[in-house]
Design an enzyme around this catalytic site. Structure first.
Site, mmCIF file in Angstrom:
data_model
loop_
_atom_site.group_PDB
_atom_site.id
_atom_site.type_symbol
_atom_site.label_atom_id
_atom_site.label_comp_id
_atom_site.label_asym_id
_atom_site.label_seq_id
_atom_site.Cartn_x
_atom_site.Cartn_y
_atom_site.Cartn_z
ATOM 1 N N CYS A 150 -2.580 -1.057 7.415
ATOM 2 C CA CYS A 150 -1.760 0.145 7.242
ATOM 3 C C CYS A 150 -1.853 1.039 8.469
ATOM 4 O O CYS A 150 -0.859 1.665 8.857
ATOM 5 C CB CYS A 150 -2.211 0.905 6.003
ATOM 6 S SG CYS A 150 -1.731 0.113 4.459
ATOM 7 N N CYS B 63 -6.252 1.374 5.437
ATOM 8 C CA CYS B 63 -6.896 0.153 5.903
ATOM 9 C C CYS B 63 -6.362 -0.187 7.295
ATOM 10 O O CYS B 63 -5.453 0.463 7.808
ATOM 11 C CB CYS B 63 -6.626 -0.997 4.936
ATOM 12 S SG CYS B 63 -4.891 -1.511 4.894
ATOM 13 N N HIS C 137 0.817 -1.204 0.000
ATOM 14 C CA HIS C 137 0.000 0.000 0.000
ATOM 15 C C HIS C 137 0.858 1.265 0.000
ATOM 16 O O HIS C 137 2.024 1.251 0.423
ATOM 17 C CB HIS C 137 -0.943 -0.008 1.203
ATOM 18 C CG HIS C 137 -2.034 -1.016 1.081
ATOM 19 N ND1 HIS C 137 -3.150 -1.036 1.896
ATOM 20 C CD2 HIS C 137 -2.207 -2.053 0.211
ATOM 21 C CE1 HIS C 137 -3.944 -2.031 1.548
ATOM 22 N NE2 HIS C 137 -3.390 -2.660 0.540
ATOM 23 N N GLU D 106 0.748 4.019 1.759
ATOM 24 C CA GLU D 106 1.166 4.533 3.051
ATOM 25 C C GLU D 106 2.440 3.844 3.535
ATOM 26 O O GLU D 106 3.379 4.491 4.023
ATOM 27 C CB GLU D 106 0.072 4.361 4.099
ATOM 28 C CG GLU D 106 -1.286 4.897 3.690
ATOM 29 C CD GLU D 106 -2.150 3.846 3.027
ATOM 30 O OE1 GLU D 106 -1.684 3.224 2.036
ATOM 31 O OE2 GLU D 106 -3.280 3.628 3.476
#
Length: 229
Positions: free
Chosen positions: A170, A167, A141, A143
């Site tokens: 994350c 999410c 992801h 992030e």
């Protein structure tokens, strides 16, 4: 010259005069329209150039007025980073920033380094039902990539701008890395009874990490690759 010849000459003169008048009117009308279009074009051009520094007096000591806020600036970088993503369904970008306004790392969603994005699946669903035929087990992801791309700088106490609400996995990594504030643009639609909502709420409350939705001051930012001199 008899009467008939006088009548013919008079009629011919009247016709020629009418044609000349009509032609003159048409030319005048055409010139007026051309001038009107030119004036409109000049007005539009001047309006477009009015905000350019070249139109300002070199003796004007005041600063430029239409510039990006810090929040819009960093969020725009997150959106620009998202354009690097090869995910065909959803492109997410993130930008890790210090509280001094220094960019520490940027990232977007994609597969891990040295893993060919032509040999792994980008599908959201599998025809056979095998999760290994989808992107989810493999993708990193945005992030996480932004935090990992900090060139060994610490993420503790820093701010993270991300185009989409993180999410749960994350969120845990963000908190574990020490990020103190998360600014997101798009919020996933969750209800108060959703497990993801509860997890986010609990993690936020326990960690003290500030989470806020980005409030943009601009609807769009137009980028042009052109000479600014």
């Amino acid at each position: 010259m008899n009467t008939r010849e006088i009548v013919v000459v008079s009629a011919t003169s009247a016709i020629l005069g009418a044609l000349a008048s009509a032609l003159a009117f048409r030319l005048f009308s055409s010139n007026s329209k051309t001038k009107s279009r030119a004036d409109s074009l000049t007005t539009l051009t001047n309006a477009a150039l009015s905000d350019k520094s070249l139109s300002r007096s070199p003796f004007d000591p005041s600063k430029r007025q239409k510039y990006l806020s810090w929040d819009d600036y960093f969020m725009a970088i997150a959106f620009l980073s998202a354009e690097r993503s090869k995910d065909p369904n959803r492109q997410v970008g993130a930008c890790l920033v210090s509280h001094d306004g220094i960019i520490l790392g940027i990232g977007y969603n994609g597969f891990p380094r040295r893993c060919s994005d032509d040999k792994l699946p980008w599908a959201k669903k599998s025809i056979s039902g095998d999760p290994l035929d989808t992107k989810y087990p493999y993708v990193c992801h945005a992030e996480v990539n932004a935090i990992l791309n900090t060139n060994h700088a610490s993420a503790v106490g820093q701010k993270l701008y991300v185009t989409m609400f993180p999410c749960n996995e994350c969120a845990k990594i963000i908190i574990q890395s020490g990020v103190s504030e998360v600014i997101y643009f798009v919020e996933k639609k969750l209800n108060a009874s959703d497990v993801n909502y509860v997890v986010h709420y609990n993690l936020k409350a326990l960690s003290g990490c500030v989470v806020r939705k980005h409030q943009t001051e601009l609807n769009e930012i137009l980028l042009k690759f052109e000479d600014q001199l």
